[in-house]
Design an enzyme around this catalytic site. Structure first.
Site, PDB file in Angstrom:
ATOM      1  N   GLU B 179     -15.239  31.077 -13.594  1.00 11.50           N
ATOM      2  CA  GLU B 179     -14.415  30.951 -14.795  1.00 11.50           C
ATOM      3  C   GLU B 179     -15.078  31.559 -16.026  1.00 11.50           C
ATOM      4  O   GLU B 179     -15.427  30.873 -16.990  1.00 11.50           O
ATOM      5  CB  GLU B 179     -14.007  29.498 -14.975  1.00 11.50           C
ATOM      6  CG  GLU B 179     -13.192  29.036 -13.759  1.00 11.50           C
ATOM      7  CD  GLU B 179     -12.658  27.619 -13.877  1.00 11.50           C
ATOM      8  OE1 GLU B 179     -12.674  27.064 -14.975  1.00 11.50           O
ATOM      9  OE2 GLU B 179     -12.219  27.090 -12.835  1.00 11.50           O
ATOM     10  N   HIS B 383      -3.073  15.313  -6.034  1.00 11.15           N
ATOM     11  CA  HIS B 383      -4.246  15.879  -6.700  1.00 11.15           C
ATOM     12  C   HIS B 383      -5.507  15.165  -6.237  1.00 11.15           C
ATOM     13  O   HIS B 383      -5.571  13.946  -6.250  1.00 11.15           O
ATOM     14  CB  HIS B 383      -4.097  15.751  -8.225  1.00 11.15           C
ATOM     15  CG  HIS B 383      -5.199  16.444  -8.964  1.00 11.15           C
ATOM     16  ND1 HIS B 383      -5.935  15.832  -9.940  1.00 11.15           N
ATOM     17  CD2 HIS B 383      -5.702  17.699  -8.850  1.00 11.15           C
ATOM     18  CE1 HIS B 383      -6.846  16.691 -10.410  1.00 11.15           C
ATOM     19  NE2 HIS B 383      -6.712  17.820  -9.754  1.00 11.15           N
ATOM     20  N   HIS B 384      -6.458  15.972  -5.836  1.00 13.17           N
ATOM     21  CA  HIS B 384      -7.775  15.452  -5.449  1.00 13.17           C
ATOM     22  C   HIS B 384      -8.832  16.098  -6.319  1.00 13.17           C
ATOM     23  O   HIS B 384      -9.338  17.170  -5.998  1.00 13.17           O
ATOM     24  CB  HIS B 384      -8.077  15.786  -3.979  1.00 13.17           C
ATOM     25  CG  HIS B 384      -7.281  15.006  -2.985  1.00 13.17           C
ATOM     26  ND1 HIS B 384      -7.164  15.384  -1.666  1.00 13.17           N
ATOM     27  CD2 HIS B 384      -6.565  13.857  -3.105  1.00 13.17           C
ATOM     28  CE1 HIS B 384      -6.410  14.515  -1.021  1.00 13.17           C
ATOM     29  NE2 HIS B 384      -6.025  13.582  -1.875  1.00 13.17           N
ATOM     30  N   GLU B 473      -7.524  28.719  -7.792  1.00  9.01           N
ATOM     31  CA  GLU B 473      -7.836  29.154  -9.144  1.00  9.01           C
ATOM     32  C   GLU B 473      -8.855  30.292  -9.013  1.00  9.01           C
ATOM     33  O   GLU B 473      -8.507  31.403  -8.627  1.00  9.01           O
ATOM     34  CB  GLU B 473      -8.371  27.967  -9.954  1.00  9.01           C
ATOM     35  CG  GLU B 473      -8.476  28.229 -11.431  1.00  9.01           C
ATOM     36  CD  GLU B 473      -9.015  26.992 -12.163  1.00  9.01           C
ATOM     37  OE1 GLU B 473      -8.623  26.781 -13.311  1.00  9.01           O
ATOM     38  OE2 GLU B 473      -9.865  26.257 -11.589  1.00  9.01           O
ATOM     39  N   GLU B 479      -5.538  27.418 -18.840  1.00  5.60           N
ATOM     40  CA  GLU B 479      -6.143  26.283 -19.526  1.00  5.60           C
ATOM     41  C   GLU B 479      -7.185  26.705 -20.559  1.00  5.60           C
ATOM     42  O   GLU B 479      -7.401  26.016 -21.548  1.00  5.60           O
ATOM     43  CB  GLU B 479      -6.779  25.330 -18.495  1.00  5.60           C
ATOM     44  CG  GLU B 479      -7.884  25.987 -17.688  1.00  5.60           C
ATOM     45  CD  GLU B 479      -8.369  25.122 -16.518  1.00  5.60           C
ATOM     46  OE1 GLU B 479      -7.685  24.148 -16.169  1.00  5.60           O
ATOM     47  OE2 GLU B 479      -9.440  25.441 -15.961  1.00  5.60           O
TER      48      GLU B 479
END
Lengths: 674, 674
Positions: B179, B383-384, B473, B479
């Site tokens: 990222e 969601h984990h 991702e 985000e």
């Protein structure tokens, strides 16, 4: 320059003496400054004849001139030439408001002075002017001993055309004045006597003509008929007593005009009619200003409120203030209010003797309204519905105009609704009507009031002389979509108007209906797409342009931005493409900025137009804000489908525009300052 | 056909016996089916070397192959050829979902079997495949007596490039995985060890390369470094203890891939990575379906609610139902809910040992929620978040997936946020990480659950083998606009991603933020125009595509129609134009209709693109619904200025599209049925 044109324009002058003494034939030929049009006038034993050619093809073959007079011999033959003169003019003058700022007045002129060779020795002069865009001629009756007061029984003017043109016309002598659909006929198949302007197109080569008149002052309107031929004959609209025209020497007739163009679009930008009117007669015209307006008007047409008093009376103070608020918020200069004055009770179009033009209904507080409007910079637009009770109106005319003037009202809409005619007997287009409409313009001018006439006399360019004579109806307007027969105006109506009615002058069509389906009207709807409603602001010129729908129908409508942006006074106008009754695209430049606007509209057929923007000023960049039909738009099935988008353009750009069935497009070209 | 290609592809095989006995040099050359690429492999005294040329220009000069092993001699030289084989393949297979339906697998293959000439006589095989769009090779360690369990200390693979390419890369060995912004460096100036895919462009001729790997299974991720040269060297991401790879024969490495194209856009549609993965291993894949979703997610990023429990806890039953209502009303298949389970208290990214994957917070009634969703046809997306506590997660993995399966949850987003690594010590990209991510995919598949992994291992085409490994991702997503440093992702980020990150496979970028100014964020905003947000749906492929903004930010937004219309499964993909980090235009055809979509986006520079629509099916008509930047749009100054309009187009049409600074365009080409 002047000298050169003078010689260019004068081509031929010949006088033949044939046979015995006194028998003669004299013929002059003059040419337009560009030499494309030539006009000949001939005086011979049979009478007075003119003919015209365009680019060496005869367009008007020898056509008779002259008059029948009441209780006197006709004036049509037996003349000798007293004198003649020739001149060439090239000048430019400025329109105080209009489709363009500068108008070139460039013509060659022939004046021939005639006198009868025997009998009363009456005199008659003919004036011919040949412009690049057509010809005009008028008769002059000079002051003379044997012709003082006289009555014209018939004008013998002919326009003897050499081809069987397609023509688009409205029948004259009908109860609803001009408010009919234009009909397309071959000239030879024209059954009716029709109004002017009469637009004609030669199917084989596209050559377009418009026959009309200019400066219709104290005379009867000219209508036309063909009797199965291609020869147009003049028919003057009579008084109720059969008289065509009451005249008194010295006396000039209006100009008879024949505009000639390679294609119909060129007729749109012809200035011939204005050039043949007199210059402005008003000393002070600073108070004359084009405007956009809204009004308490459509709500009566769709039965939301009433003109007459009652529980749903539209012209009440609170309602007017609501409209004024909307006008102020959105940049409109005025709010028209109809039904404000005494006389609207019952079938009001029969109330021609009843209307008061100074007595408001009790729920219409004109002082409060106009004071409120002034505080917001919004004017009340007055309304004089006469029911065609002209005597009643004229008896109050000074007071009526003074009343509005005192309340600061600067614009007045007049109305003459009555199927039986003025005072229930006179044709609107008679000399009686012509005199009345002129009188209203004059009294209004004295009171600094601008006029928007409904059920008017046709426009013949008087706005040049009386710039307060702003605009008028004189055709089926938007209102016919609300209640007209056969569901309203068909989609070919507007692209016909541009080439017919609009050649006469500005029209108060009242565009801008957004609630197109007209839920309150079972059998009617507006027969355009939303984008076409916007296109009307550019294609149908008026210096007073209405946003005709209810304020609530504009709320949260992105397309309303165009109506807010569009202007009503132009620096220049270009007709980019079009065919009568089919489609048309017009671009106009704002008179008060460098911005341009474009309107394009079609009939019931969809079209893909490729539009060259070379009319834009060279070297400038514009943000084009485009309002165009959606792909699935259709005037009946999906009228609200609209594309609103923008792009950067220059004069080098070409745009593809899609017009849906019954659709249109409107574009605001906003100059980008560097 | 097969035979012909076989011979075409095999160009050269030479064995030279030089000098004394046993000294030899063997070299094979094979060509791509189109003969543009040729690859040579040479075994000589110095070791193992390959090289490659494109259109007769050397692209890869002789480059070393081999390994260093722990506690054993290196395997890099001293080999003899046992055997070799050549073949040519041309087959077509179908992707169950993806950027296109049919994938052509067309290559020439060389397999060389080697054995050490002395010592341990260990065997090592090399497989080379040459496609029209690049090359792939892998090492195979066959089962053998003297090499069973072993440890790879270093892979010696080199890619010795012949030019100093511009490259776009993300530095490896950083706390936040992938990222980071892509940095542009000349290869010779590349200071860091970088992740793959590594995209490179030769400035002088536009030749574009991408070095990556395919089928990363039970191995360490490959990273690359140059040491100031133009030679890329392989660096395997180690375990915490320094080991690169624990291996046991028989053992295959991932494929090392070099995609080669005349221009960077061709890399976008290369299928080489997928072709070098194993066919689907799941028997039943009917339950695997692309989807569009919304989620309780962005509201945490903009501080409207919290992941952890408290007064603003986002994952509460009522809020989820509200989102489900919106999803049902607008055609979304799922609602992602983050922060639903125990473990989010405090700095949750430190809670890797704490998270429970089967215990909802009390205000999250999963039974009520999923029952409600089923009644509306909307699924809960699970969601984990592991906080990279992989041991904790793996200990619950079977139960966690079963729990969701029992509640009808078909999609699970996983997360591995923790700057210190997995279990606070292992790199996400190590063999440890690779094993974990694969295990999750396998357990999920057993429970018929599709995975969207955040903070994932990089994509290497495993989705072919496990089609439930839908998306991930693995780059800075949307985000970062909410809270990223320097105000978020700069406008060149997305046109860089398309040519870099996206070459690996689908990305869950989470497009569709409409409230671009982010009022709750003083220092951040979304650095795109509104139209560019729409363009992301087409340009950044994902089979799970989010509409990331809050439902209320989509209300009454005409641009939202595009998000409702756009699909997430494609029949075909065309990259129409573009340059790395500058701009790109991609068109894709819907897999379930004849419709096409187009996305185009730019960096901080505005552009006028001329786009040829010849990709559209011939002879068909489409309604193009266009969402494009307004003339005055700008990602900072005026991001919401958007043009929404439509036009009729065919494959013959060319369109001009304006992209504003930081802007984009999205087009829905809807087939018009005759």
């Amino acid at each position: 320059m002047f000298e050169r044109q003078w010689w260019l324009s004068l081509v031929f002058f010949a006088m033949f003496f044939t046979g015995c003494d006194q028998t003669k034939k004299v013929k002059w030929t003059i040419q337009s400054p560009d030499t494309n049009i030539s006009l000949s006038f001939e005086v011979n034993e049979q009478g007075l004849y003119y003919q015209a050619a365009y680019k060496e093809q005869q367009v008007v073959s020898p056509s008779k001139l002259g008059f029948l007079l009441t209780d006197m011999p006709a004036m049509k033959e037996g003349f000798q030439v007293l004198d003649y003169s020739l001149k060439s003019v090239d000048e430019t003058w400025e329109l105080p408001w209009g489709e363009k700022r500068e108008i070139q007045n460039n013509y060659s002129e022939l004046i021939v002075e005639l006198k009868e060779t025997e009998g009363l020795y009456r005199q008659l002069n003919l004036v011919f002017r040949v412009f690049n865009d057509g010809i005009g001629f008028r008769y002059i009756f000079p002051e003379q001993q044997n012709l003082t007061d006289f009555i014209i029984a018939d004008e013998l003017t002919e326009i003897n055309l050499t081809a069987d043109y397609d023509s688009w016309s409205v029948q004259a002598y009908q109860p609803d004045r001009y408010e009919y659909l234009y009909e397309k006929h071959r000239l030879s198949e024209l059954k009716d006597t029709v109004h002017t302007p009469l637009t004609m197109v030669n199917k084989s080569n596209g050559l377009a003509l418009s026959v009309h008149e200019a400066n219709l002052t104290d005379y009867a309107s000219m209508t036309l008929y063909t009797e199965g031929s291609t020869k147009l004959k003049c028919d003057l609209v009579p008084w109720a007593n059969g008289v065509k025209v009451y005249a008194k020497t010295p006396f000039d007739t209006p100009w008879r005009t024949i505009q000639i163009a390679d294609k119909a679009t060129e007729l749109i930008t012809s200035d011939l009619i204005l050039n043949l009117n007199e210059p402005c007669q008003l000393d002070d015209i600073d108070w004359i200003k084009p405007a956009k307006y809204i009004g308490i008007w459509w709500e009566m047409h769709i039965d939301k409120s009433t003109w007459g008093p009652g529980p749903r009376h539209g012209a009440n103070t609170a309602n007017v203030k609501k409209y004024m608020d909307f006008a102020a918020d959105n940049g409109f200069q005025g709010v028209l209010v109809e039904g404000w004055n005494e006389g609207w009770d019952g079938p009001w179009w029969q109330n021609g003797d009843v209307f008061s033009f100074t007595k408001p209904y009790p729920d219409f507080d004109i002082a409060e309204i106009t004071t409120y409007g002034q505080s917001k910079g919004v004017g009340l637009i007055g309304h004089h519905e006469t029911g065609a009770g002209v005597s009643n109106y004229e008896s109050q005319l000074d007071d009526a105009m003074a009343f509005y003037n005192q309340h600061g009202v600067a614009y007045v809409k007049t109305g003459y609704v009555n199927g039986e005619g003025m005072n229930k007997k006179e044709w609107h287009h008679s000399q009686y009507g012509v005199r009345h409409y002129r009188k209203v313009a004059e009294v209004a001018a004295k009171n600094k009031i601008m006029i928007c006439a409904h059920e008017p006399i046709k426009a013949t360019g008087i706005r040049r002389t009386f710039p307060n004579m702003m605009t008028r109806e004189g055709a089926r307007g938007q209102e016919f979509n609300a209640w007209g027969p056969d569901g309203g105006n068909p989609p070919n109506h507007e692209p016909t108007l541009v080439f017919t009615r609009m050649l006469a002058g500005p029209m108060d069509f009242t565009p801008g209906i957004f609630d197109i389906s007209l839920p309150s009207k079972a059998n009617n709807q507006v027969n355009t797409t939303l984008a076409k409603q916007l296109a009307l602001y550019v294609t149908l010129y008026s210096p007073l342009q209405m946003a005709a729908d209810l304020p609530e129908n504009y709320e949260n409508q992105p397309a309303f931005q165009f109506i807010k942006d569009v202007v009503v006074d132009w620096d220049d106008t270009k007709a980019l493409n079009g065919e009568v009754g089919e489609f048309v695209t017009i671009a106009r430049k704002d008179r008060n900025s460098e911005n341009w606007f474009l309107g394009s509209l079609t009939n019931e057929k969809s079209r893909d137009l490729h539009i060259d923007l070379s009319f834009l000023d060279k070297g400038k960049k514009y943000k084009a804000e485009i309002y165009a039909d959606g792909v699935d738009a259709h005037f009946k099935k999906n009228p609200l489908s609209i594309n609103i988008y923008n792009r950067l353009v220059t004069s080098e750009t070409a745009m593809d525009i899609y017009l849906a069935e019954g659709g249109g497009a409107a574009i605001f070209f906003k100059l980008i300052e560097d």
